[in-house]
Design a protein around this motif. Structure first.
Motif, PDB file in Angstrom:
ATOM      1  N   SER A   1      44.252  53.411  32.497  1.00  0.00           N
ATOM      2  CA  SER A   1      43.088  52.538  32.702  1.00  0.00           C
ATOM      3  C   SER A   1      43.505  51.142  33.144  1.00  0.00           C
ATOM      4  O   SER A   1      42.817  50.525  33.950  1.00  0.00           O
ATOM      5  CB  SER A   1      42.166  52.460  31.477  1.00  0.00           C
ATOM      6  N   ILE A   2      44.657  50.651  32.613  1.00  0.00           N
ATOM      7  CA  ILE A   2      45.150  49.337  33.072  1.00  0.00           C
ATOM      8  C   ILE A   2      45.463  49.398  34.572  1.00  0.00           C
ATOM      9  O   ILE A   2      45.055  48.528  35.346  1.00  0.00           O
ATOM     10  CB  ILE A   2      46.430  48.941  32.288  1.00  0.00           C
TER      11      ILE A   2
ATOM     12  N   THR B   1      42.326  49.572  36.662  1.00  0.00           N
ATOM     13  CA  THR B   1      41.638  48.278  36.707  1.00  0.00           C
ATOM     14  C   THR B   1      42.311  47.352  37.711  1.00  0.00           C
ATOM     15  O   THR B   1      41.645  46.702  38.526  1.00  0.00           O
ATOM     16  CB  THR B   1      41.665  47.615  35.316  1.00  0.00           C
ATOM     17  N   LEU B   2      43.671  47.314  37.656  1.00  0.00           N
ATOM     18  CA  LEU B   2      44.400  46.430  38.567  1.00  0.00           C
ATOM     19  C   LEU B   2      44.221  46.873  40.016  1.00  0.00           C
ATOM     20  O   LEU B   2      44.051  46.043  40.909  1.00  0.00           O
ATOM     21  CB  LEU B   2      45.887  46.401  38.189  1.00  0.00           C
TER      22      LEU B   2
ATOM     23  N   ALA C   1      41.642  48.495  41.263  1.00  0.00           N
ATOM     24  CA  ALA C   1      40.276  48.135  41.669  1.00  0.00           C
ATOM     25  C   ALA C   1      40.179  46.649  41.991  1.00  0.00           C
ATOM     26  O   ALA C   1      39.601  46.255  43.008  1.00  0.00           O
ATOM     27  CB  ALA C   1      39.291  48.515  40.569  1.00  0.00           C
ATOM     28  N   ALA C   2      40.803  45.807  41.147  1.00  0.00           N
ATOM     29  CA  ALA C   2      40.750  44.357  41.382  1.00  0.00           C
ATOM     30  C   ALA C   2      41.471  44.007  42.676  1.00  0.00           C
ATOM     31  O   ALA C   2      40.995  43.190  43.461  1.00  0.00           O
ATOM     32  CB  ALA C   2      41.370  43.611  40.200  1.00  0.00           C
TER      33      ALA C   2
ATOM     34  N   ALA D   1      39.399  45.048  45.690  1.00  0.00           N
ATOM     35  CA  ALA D   1      38.219  44.206  45.891  1.00  0.00           C
ATOM     36  C   ALA D   1      38.608  42.808  46.373  1.00  0.00           C
ATOM     37  O   ALA D   1      37.923  42.227  47.213  1.00  0.00           O
ATOM     38  CB  ALA D   1      37.423  44.117  44.601  1.00  0.00           C
ATOM     39  N   LEU D   2      39.682  42.240  45.826  1.00  0.00           N
ATOM     40  CA  LEU D   2      39.936  40.818  46.052  1.00  0.00           C
ATOM     41  C   LEU D   2      41.002  40.540  47.103  1.00  0.00           C
ATOM     42  O   LEU D   2      40.972  39.516  47.759  1.00  0.00           O
ATOM     43  CB  LEU D   2      40.326  40.146  44.729  1.00  0.00           C
TER      44      LEU D   2
ATOM     45  N   ILE E   1      35.228  49.188  50.366  1.00  0.00           N
ATOM     46  CA  ILE E   1      35.623  48.609  49.079  1.00  0.00           C
ATOM     47  C   ILE E   1      34.649  49.057  47.994  1.00  0.00           C
ATOM     48  O   ILE E   1      35.050  49.523  46.932  1.00  0.00           O
ATOM     49  CB  ILE E   1      35.649  47.067  49.165  1.00  0.00           C
ATOM     50  N   ILE E   2      33.338  48.946  48.295  1.00  0.00           N
ATOM     51  CA  ILE E   2      32.331  49.270  47.272  1.00  0.00           C
ATOM     52  C   ILE E   2      32.443  50.735  46.873  1.00  0.00           C
ATOM     53  O   ILE E   2      32.499  51.064  45.684  1.00  0.00           O
ATOM     54  CB  ILE E   2      30.915  48.930  47.795  1.00  0.00           C
TER      55      ILE E   2
ATOM     56  N   ILE F   1      35.882  51.265  44.856  1.00  0.00           N
ATOM     57  CA  ILE F   1      35.995  50.793  43.474  1.00  0.00           C
ATOM     58  C   ILE F   1      35.004  51.512  42.559  1.00  0.00           C
ATOM     59  O   ILE F   1      35.289  51.723  41.384  1.00  0.00           O
ATOM     60  CB  ILE F   1      35.856  49.249  43.352  1.00  0.00           C
ATOM     61  N   LEU F   2      33.847  51.945  43.092  1.00  0.00           N
ATOM     62  CA  LEU F   2      32.925  52.722  42.253  1.00  0.00           C
ATOM     63  C   LEU F   2      33.562  54.058  41.885  1.00  0.00           C
ATOM     64  O   LEU F   2      33.425  54.537  40.750  1.00  0.00           O
ATOM     65  CB  LEU F   2      31.588  52.930  42.962  1.00  0.00           C
TER      66      LEU F   2
ATOM     67  N   ALA G   1      35.969  53.471  39.181  1.00  0.00           N
ATOM     68  CA  ALA G   1      35.273  53.280  37.898  1.00  0.00           C
ATOM     69  C   ALA G   1      34.906  54.618  37.278  1.00  0.00           C
ATOM     70  O   ALA G   1      35.050  54.811  36.062  1.00  0.00           O
ATOM     71  CB  ALA G   1      34.024  52.430  38.104  1.00  0.00           C
TER      72      ALA G   1
END
Lengths: 99, 201
Positions: A19-20, A23-24, A26-27, A30-31, A40-41, A44-45, A48
């Protein structure tokens, strides 16, 4: 069940690390990445959903023997999320796209 | 079910009552999924309706959101460790890991309150636009669930200290662990659909 008698909670550690990482990722997508916004949308969905699945299976003991191999929790979560998807997608469809 | 497996059935599943309570809690969680879906739908529909207030991309900060996410992810992990200890019948590690879980949960709440105050100072309040109303209701409902979970778990820790591990208390602790992991599932979607998309679009 074998996993409940183990001394080291391997499954939890794997779930936590995954999960870590997710998360990284996905971030970062996105960024920092230069992908088109729609990609991107969607991406990342998707990440999730995978991460939610990891929580449910690795942490919430969804598929263990005692809960009928997860028959009931699986049913509950599946139908809950299907209803949720219909509510969100249906609202967007009617309110944003003007039908 | 062989006798080997019967011997290893966790305490919380040993009585029919315990099994039924856990089943009932899964039904509750499914209802919670649908409750949050209505808030997500409201947020998605009102996205961009910020009127004269600041845009989400101006206010959302990657650092604070990542810190909150890691606090909640770690608390979900420590809660899992607590249940792992419970299933081995170790009361003391169970209590220690539950307390760590609650401290991480409190840290998460602290950051969320700080974040809301920061946004309010920047001119984005519950009243300022349709978008910010839906944002505060969605994130606030999750925060309220975390607050309730902390209170609930504190009471359970007291009960464990007083009564030890019985089929009744371990079933209660197992149920709050499901609740706590579930809050993390909801947060993953808030993190992705609200913060990350808010920073991208």
């Amino acid at each position: 069940m074998a996993s409940s008698t183990k001394r080291i909670p391997t499954q939890h550690i794997i779930g936590y690390v995954l999960s870590i990482v997710l998360t990284l990722v996905a971030a970062w997508v996105a960024l920092k990445s230069n992908l088109p916004t729609l990609w991107i949308i969607v991406g990342i969905l998707l990440l999730a959903v995978i991460q939610a699945g990891i929580q449910l299976i690795m942490f919430m003991h969804m598929v263990e023997f005692e809960s009928n191999n997860g028959h009931i929790p699986w049913n509950m979560m599946f139908h809950g999320f299907v209803a949720a998807a219909i509510v969100v997608a249906g609202s967007l469809f009617t309110m944003v796209y003007g039908f | 079910m062989s006798t080997q497996e019967a011997k290893h059935t966790p305490l919380e599943y040993q009585t029919t009552h315990g099994q039924m309570n856990i089943l009932g809690f899964w039904i509750f969680l499914a209802a919670e999924v649908v409750l949050f879906s209505t808030l997500f739908a409201t947020y998605a529909v009102l996205f961009g309706r910020t009127a004269d207030s600041p845009l989400p991309s101006e206010l959302f900060g990657a650092e604070i959101v990542l810190i909150m996410t890691f606090l909640l992810l770690t608390s979900s992990f420590t809660c899992g460790i607590a249940i792992h200890n419970m299933r081995q019948g170790q009361v003391k590690p169970l209590i220690i890991w539950m307390v760590i879980t609650l401290l991480l949960g409190l840290g998460f709440l602290g950051f969320e309150i700080y974040e809301f105050m920061h946004y309010t100072h920047e001119g984005a309040t519950l009243q300022s636009s349709a978008f910010w109303s839906s944002f505060y209701v969605l994130a606030g409902t999750h925060g309220l669930h975390v607050t309730l979970g902390i209170g609930w778990a504190t009471l359970l820790i007291i009960q464990i200290v007083k009564r030890g591990l019985t089929p009744v208390t371990s079933q209660k602790v197992f149920i709050i662990s499901l609740y706590w992991h579930f809050l993390d599932v909801i947060w993953i979607f808030i993190f992705t659909a609200v913060y990350l998309i808010g920073m991208v679009v």
